[in-house]
Design a protein around this motif. Sequence first.
Motif, PDB file in Angstrom:
ATOM      1  N   ASP A   1      58.198  83.486  42.565  1.00  0.00           N
ATOM      2  CA  ASP A   1      58.183  82.478  43.526  1.00  0.00           C
ATOM      3  C   ASP A   1      59.354  82.619  44.608  1.00  0.00           C
ATOM      4  OD1 ASP A   1      55.759  81.434  42.524  1.00  0.00           O
ATOM      5  OD2 ASP A   1      56.975  79.789  41.306  1.00  0.00           O
ATOM      6  N   GLU A   2      60.498  83.080  43.807  1.00  0.00           N
ATOM      7  CA  GLU A   2      61.694  83.332  44.391  1.00  0.00           C
ATOM      8  C   GLU A   2      61.591  84.633  45.522  1.00  0.00           C
ATOM      9  OE1 GLU A   2      65.773  82.866  45.874  1.00  0.00           O
ATOM     10  OE2 GLU A   2      64.378  81.263  44.644  1.00  0.00           O
ATOM     11  N   MET A   3      60.964  85.602  45.108  1.00  0.00           N
ATOM     12  CA  MET A   3      61.029  86.682  46.155  1.00  0.00           C
ATOM     13  C   MET A   3      59.721  86.300  47.101  1.00  0.00           C
ATOM     14  SD  MET A   3      62.565  89.266  45.262  1.00  0.00           S
ATOM     15  CE  MET A   3      62.078  90.447  46.181  1.00  0.00           C
ATOM     16  N   ASP A   4      58.953  85.355  46.818  1.00  0.00           N
ATOM     17  CA  ASP A   4      58.013  85.212  47.909  1.00  0.00           C
ATOM     18  C   ASP A   4      58.772  84.264  48.937  1.00  0.00           C
ATOM     19  OD1 ASP A   4      55.817  86.330  46.853  1.00  0.00           O
ATOM     20  OD2 ASP A   4      54.880  84.482  45.849  1.00  0.00           O
TER      21      ASP A   4
ATOM     22  N   SER B   1      61.496  83.876  54.175  1.00  0.00           N
ATOM     23  CA  SER B   1      62.622  83.431  54.938  1.00  0.00           C
ATOM     24  C   SER B   1      63.073  84.703  55.828  1.00  0.00           C
ATOM     25  CB  SER B   1      63.829  82.832  54.074  1.00  0.00           C
ATOM     26  OG  SER B   1      64.259  83.937  53.171  1.00  0.00           O
ATOM     27  N   GLY B   2      62.702  85.794  55.287  1.00  0.00           N
ATOM     28  CA  GLY B   2      63.275  87.061  56.285  1.00  0.00           C
ATOM     29  C   GLY B   2      64.609  87.818  55.474  1.00  0.00           C
ATOM     30  N   GLN B   3      64.868  87.114  54.363  1.00  0.00           N
ATOM     31  CA  GLN B   3      65.870  87.767  53.664  1.00  0.00           C
ATOM     32  C   GLN B   3      65.648  89.033  52.984  1.00  0.00           C
ATOM     33  OE1 GLN B   3      68.210  84.690  51.315  1.00  0.00           O
ATOM     34  NE2 GLN B   3      67.549  83.040  52.791  1.00  0.00           N
ATOM     35  N   PHE B   4      64.472  89.281  52.503  1.00  0.00           N
ATOM     36  CA  PHE B   4      64.074  90.473  51.921  1.00  0.00           C
ATOM     37  C   PHE B   4      62.667  90.811  52.520  1.00  0.00           C
ATOM     38  CE2 PHE B   4      61.896  92.824  48.701  1.00  0.00           C
ATOM     39  CZ  PHE B   4      63.272  93.666  48.224  1.00  0.00           C
TER      40      PHE B   4
END
Length: 73
Positions: free
Chosen positions: A43-46, A51-54
């Motif tokens: 969920d955090e990676m999604d 958000s474009g941070q990763f």
Amino acid sequence: MEAITFSPAQVHVFNLVSHIKSSAGLEQLREQLAAFYAKQVDDEMDALWESGQFGEERMAELRGAHLRTPYAK
């Protein structure tokens, strides 16, 4: 000696695990905890991805990276 204070979540988990009586029950708990934390990571990676941070670029940077701490021999 300092007294240990447990959070409500810790007390709840202690009460739950006190009912586990077999190694099979312990293994089921381990699997459930692993699934719980894996879902949190997903969920955090999604969220980071959306958000474009990763993204693909950062993933490519990390591919093959050796992030271990170098130790002197």
